[in-house]
Design a protein around this motif. Structure first.
Motif, PDB file in Angstrom:
ATOM      1  N   LEU A  23      20.318  22.115 -41.871  1.00 27.27           N
ATOM      2  CA  LEU A  23      21.155  22.495 -42.809  1.00 27.27           C
ATOM      3  C   LEU A  23      21.867  20.875 -43.297  1.00 27.27           C
ATOM      4  CD1 LEU A  23      23.105  24.076 -44.383  1.00 27.27           C
ATOM      5  CD2 LEU A  23      24.636  24.310 -42.303  1.00 27.27           C
ATOM      6  N   LYS A  24      22.126  20.107 -42.405  1.00 24.05           N
ATOM      7  CA  LYS A  24      22.739  18.793 -42.515  1.00 24.05           C
ATOM      8  C   LYS A  24      21.810  17.883 -43.542  1.00 24.05           C
ATOM      9  CE  LYS A  24      25.427  17.955 -38.601  1.00 24.05           C
ATOM     10  NZ  LYS A  24      25.820  17.334 -37.117  1.00 24.05           N
ATOM     11  N   GLY A  25      20.266  18.086 -43.187  1.00 23.39           N
ATOM     12  CA  GLY A  25      19.596  17.276 -44.003  1.00 23.39           C
ATOM     13  C   GLY A  25      19.383  17.945 -45.299  1.00 23.39           C
ATOM     14  N   ARG A  37      10.762  12.028 -45.027  1.00 24.38           N
ATOM     15  CA  ARG A  37      10.786  11.137 -43.951  1.00 24.38           C
ATOM     16  C   ARG A  37      12.194  10.550 -43.683  1.00 24.38           C
ATOM     17  NH1 ARG A  37      10.352   6.001 -45.294  1.00 24.38           N
ATOM     18  NH2 ARG A  37       9.667   5.583 -47.339  1.00 24.38           N
ATOM     19  N   LEU A  38      12.605  10.330 -44.627  1.00 22.96           N
ATOM     20  CA  LEU A  38      14.020   9.690 -44.449  1.00 22.96           C
ATOM     21  C   LEU A  38      15.193  10.546 -44.050  1.00 22.96           C
ATOM     22  CD1 LEU A  38      14.566   7.546 -47.663  1.00 22.96           C
ATOM     23  CD2 LEU A  38      13.786   6.808 -45.439  1.00 22.96           C
ATOM     24  N   ILE A  39      15.085  12.078 -44.241  1.00 22.68           N
ATOM     25  CA  ILE A  39      15.781  12.971 -43.572  1.00 22.68           C
ATOM     26  C   ILE A  39      15.642  13.130 -42.262  1.00 22.68           C
ATOM     27  CG2 ILE A  39      16.331  15.300 -43.919  1.00 22.68           C
ATOM     28  CD1 ILE A  39      17.643  13.869 -46.085  1.00 22.68           C
ATOM     29  N   VAL A  40      14.345  13.138 -42.138  1.00 25.76           N
ATOM     30  CA  VAL A  40      13.814  13.362 -40.542  1.00 25.76           C
ATOM     31  C   VAL A  40      14.243  12.078 -39.706  1.00 25.76           C
ATOM     32  CG1 VAL A  40      11.979  13.326 -38.896  1.00 25.76           C
ATOM     33  CG2 VAL A  40      11.849  14.911 -41.106  1.00 25.76           C
ATOM     34  N   ARG A  41      14.320  11.168 -40.056  1.00 26.96           N
ATOM     35  CA  ARG A  41      14.515   9.722 -39.368  1.00 26.96           C
ATOM     36  C   ARG A  41      16.075   9.874 -39.072  1.00 26.96           C
ATOM     37  NH1 ARG A  41      13.396   4.923 -42.304  1.00 26.96           N
ATOM     38  NH2 ARG A  41      11.445   5.600 -42.038  1.00 26.96           N
TER      39      ARG A  41
END
Length: 160
Positions: A23-25, A37-41
């Motif tokens: 949800l935050k991502g 990939r930036l969201i995961v990081r």
């Protein structure tokens, strides 16, 4: 005879916490589009990440990203306003729950709806959970009717 109880091993993390991180991502992505990939990081750096089921987090986030246009199209059918007028929180919750309803057969539909409603209670507007519930119920009704139309016996699809 042994007095030991056998227990099944739980997943290494919490799926609700995984949904919260997704949800935050998604919220971040809806406000300012970013690469997956930036969201995961960024989410991996969150303090709660160690409490989440990492495999489920990645699977859910990647799945929603991959299906974003289709999910928006499906959700739009049950909205009373343009999708751009939804709050980013409620939009993200609907994306997560719709993905679980449509693409993740391992999640019972009642769980997908309930988790969406609970996320909306925690993070959404005052009556956002009611709106999320109505939209998700519209989606599941359509899915169940489609299954019935394809000949699935009613006992398998009419469980509401």
């Amino acid at each position: 005879m042994s007095d030991k109880k056998t227990t099944t091993k739980k997943p290494s993390g919490n799926r609700r916490k995984s949904r919260e991180l997704v949800l935050k991502g998604l919220y971040q992505h809806l406000l300012s589009p970013k690469e997956l990939r930036l969201i995961v990081r960024e989410m991996a750096d969150e303090p709660d990440f160690s409490h989440a089921d990492e495999g489920y987090f990645r699977s859910l986030l990647e799945g929603v990203y991959a299906q974003l246009p289709e999910l928006d199209e499906r959700i739009t059918k049950f909205l009373d306003r343009a999708i751009a007028e939804l709050s980013p929180i409620e939009h993200a919750i609907l994306l997560i729950s719709a993905y679980e309803l449509i693409f993740d057969v391992s999640i019972p539909y009642r769980v997908a709806i309930n988790e969406g409603v609970e996320l909306a209670k925690l993070y959404g507007g005052t009556d956002g959970h009611k709106y999320v519930n109505a939209v998700l119920n519209g989606e599941i009704d359509m899915i169940l009717n489609t299954l019935a139309n394809f000949g699935f016996p009613r006992r398998y699809v009419k469980t509401r």
